[in-house]
Structure formats: C-alpha cells, structure tokens
Design a protein around this motif. Structure first.
Motif, PDB file in Angstrom:
ATOM      1  N   THR A  69      14.239 -27.814  11.417  1.00  0.00           N
ATOM      2  CA  THR A  69      15.498 -27.640  12.119  1.00  0.00           C
ATOM      3  C   THR A  69      15.533 -26.265  12.768  1.00  0.00           C
ATOM      4  N   LYS A  73      21.211 -23.916  13.008  1.00  0.00           N
ATOM      5  CA  LYS A  73      21.784 -24.788  11.990  1.00  0.00           C
ATOM      6  C   LYS A  73      21.639 -24.189  10.601  1.00  0.00           C
ATOM      7  N   LEU A  77      24.698 -23.527   8.139  1.00  0.00           N
ATOM      8  CA  LEU A  77      24.771 -24.146   6.826  1.00  0.00           C
ATOM      9  C   LEU A  77      24.799 -23.102   5.716  1.00  0.00           C
ATOM     10  N   GLY A 124      17.855 -30.992  15.598  1.00  0.00           N
ATOM     11  CA  GLY A 124      17.409 -30.683  14.246  1.00  0.00           C
ATOM     12  C   GLY A 124      16.872 -31.923  13.569  1.00  0.00           C
ATOM     13  N   PRO A 126      17.333 -34.275   9.653  1.00  0.00           N
ATOM     14  CA  PRO A 126      18.095 -34.390   8.407  1.00  0.00           C
ATOM     15  C   PRO A 126      17.465 -33.633   7.246  1.00  0.00           C
ATOM     16  N   ASP A 129      18.396 -30.053   7.673  1.00  0.00           N
ATOM     17  CA  ASP A 129      19.813 -29.863   7.365  1.00  0.00           C
ATOM     18  C   ASP A 129      20.049 -29.895   5.853  1.00  0.00           C
ATOM     19  N   GLY A 132      18.993 -26.702   4.387  1.00  0.00           N
ATOM     20  CA  GLY A 132      19.990 -25.677   4.689  1.00  0.00           C
ATOM     21  C   GLY A 132      21.150 -25.717   3.716  1.00  0.00           C
TER      22      GLY A 132
END
Length: 270
Positions: A69, A73, A77, A124, A126, A129, A132
């Motif tokens: 990512t 992001k 996060l 990005g 998943p 994320d 993060g």
C-alpha cells in the motif's frame, strides 16, 4: 530525511537502526544500573517484553506494508492509534479522556488525511491496509502497557524491541553490509533518532494519559515532510502544508488549553 540519504535497502536499514538503537539503550542501562545490567534484562517483567513486542510489530509491519500500500494510507491508519489507546485505557485502566482530547485527535486525523489526499489516489491493497491497522493497534498497545505499569522501568522493554526487530531484519535482509557513506546516517538514525526517541517516549508517556501520548506521536507524519523540504528542497505540496498546519495546530491548541486550565486550577501563591 535519513532514508532519502542512504542507499541501503529497507531491511538493512532496520537492522542497523535497531543495532545502533540497542547500543544507545544498553549504554543507558549500564550507566543507570551499573553492575546489575544482566539481572535487569533477565528479570524484566512480562510488561516489558510485551511492550517490546508491540514496538517491534509496528516497526516490522510498516516495512512489509510498504510493499502492498501507499505511505499515505499507512500514515492515515497510524492516526487511529490515539483513538485505540484512548478506548483501551478507558476500558482497562478506567482512564478518562477529556472532550478536548477527543477533538484534538479528530483534528489531527483529519489533518493527516488532508496531507495525504493526493497520494491516496495511488490506491492500495487490503493486505497493506490490514497491516496499517495492526501498526495502530501495536503502538496503542505499547502505550497502554506503559501506562498500566508506570512503576516498571521500560528502558529494558525498548532494548527488547530493538533486539526483536533487528533479529527479524537480519533474517530478511539480502545483506547487512553497508557503505562508509551510509554508516554515519544509520548511526544517527538508530543511536539518536530511535534510541533517544524511545528513551524519551517511554519516560514521558508514564506521566500523561495514553490518548495524549498517542496524540503527541502524530507529530511524526507532520514533521517528516518539513525535514525533507529543509534538506532536499522538495516541495511537500499545498495539501501537505494545510494538513500539517491543522495537525500541529490541534496539538498546540490542546496544549495551550491544558496550560490555561492548569493555571486556573492552581492554588494562589502565598
């Protein structure tokens, strides 16, 4: 600023950063504990080891997440960390969070979002994320552990964090050899920025609420572009300036309000 100045890969940077940070923290323990250094590390409570694992998890996940990512992001996060710390400290430690702290955290999170609004268009993954989010939980977990064990010396925990992260990085780095050009930068990155930073954070976070400790840590994404701009003359962009001003402004206003409230409640001088 340091990462932009070196040629080593990310895992090699983490290894040497952890190594030099360990030297600083271990030296600090030697000075403070003198002949009891081995016993202090051996007898460190589970809270110290748990906190070390949290810091290590956040550090390693950040590097891995960069393959999945964007930095934007990740920074956003990471901004949820104070909220997680606030909720966890309220549930576990029964530590009240003032309304102004909630407002400051929300303002800081919005500021980070504005700073990275252009970079969000890069998309990005998943997995990135999720990593993060793990970073946010890990950093918040370390803060709550620190707040719930204020009588425990946490420098050993910081030592364990550098040992864990350095060991993982050593197994992943293609080589740990570095050039004479990179050496002074990585020495500063570990000895000064991480080692001194962790010593100050573990000392200071014992005296303020978990939510405020996490909020103060959000200065990192705001000040990072400023350092790069000062050294490399790299224009951070309008959104980065607006978001950074909003983030730093939220922290300053919160601090000024606390100072005003403290003076108002202080007993008159005799």
């Amino acid at each position: 600023m340091v990462v932009r100045s070196v040629t080593a890969d990310a895992w090699t940077i983490i290894f040497w950063r952890s190594f030099f940070a360990f030297l600083f923290l271990f030296g600090l323990l030697v000075i403070r504990e003198r002949g009891r250094i081995v016993g202090v590390l051996r007898d460190a409570p589970w809270a110290s080891i748990g906190m070390g694992l949290c810091f290590c998890t956040a550090s390693v996940c950040f590097v891995v997440a960069l393959d999945y990512t964007t930095v934007a992001k990740l920074l956003f996060l990471q901004g949820i960390s104070p909220f997680i710390a606030a909720i966890a400290s309220w549930l576990i430690l029964h530590e009240a969070v003032r309304l102004r702290t909630w407002v400051a955290m929300a303002g800081a999170l919005v500021g980070i979002g504005i700073m990275e609004i252009e970079a969000f268009a890069q998309g990005g993954n998943p997995i990135g994320d999720l990593l993060g989010i793990v970073i946010g939980f890990a950093f918040a977990g370390a803060t709550v552990i620190l707040r719930s064990n204020r009588k425990v010396r946490m420098i050993p925990a910081a030592c364990y964090a550098t040992i864990f992260a350095g060991t993982i990085a050593y197994t992943q780095a293609p080589t740990v050899a570095i050039s004479s050009h990179d050496l002074p930068y990585l020495f500063f990155f570990g000895f000064g920025q991480l080692g001194l930073g962790m010593a100050l954070y573990t000392s200071g976070a014992r005296h303020i609420p978990a939510a405020l400790a996490g909020l103060a840590a959000l200065l990192e994404p705001a000040l990072g572009p400023i350092w790069v701009w000062l050294v490399f003359a790299e224009n951070p962009g309008l959104y980065a300036v607006i978001g950074g001003v909003m983030l730093i402004g939220s922290l300053i206003l919160h601090g000024l309000y606390d100072m005003h409230a403290g003076r108002r409640l202080a007993p008159p001088a005799v």
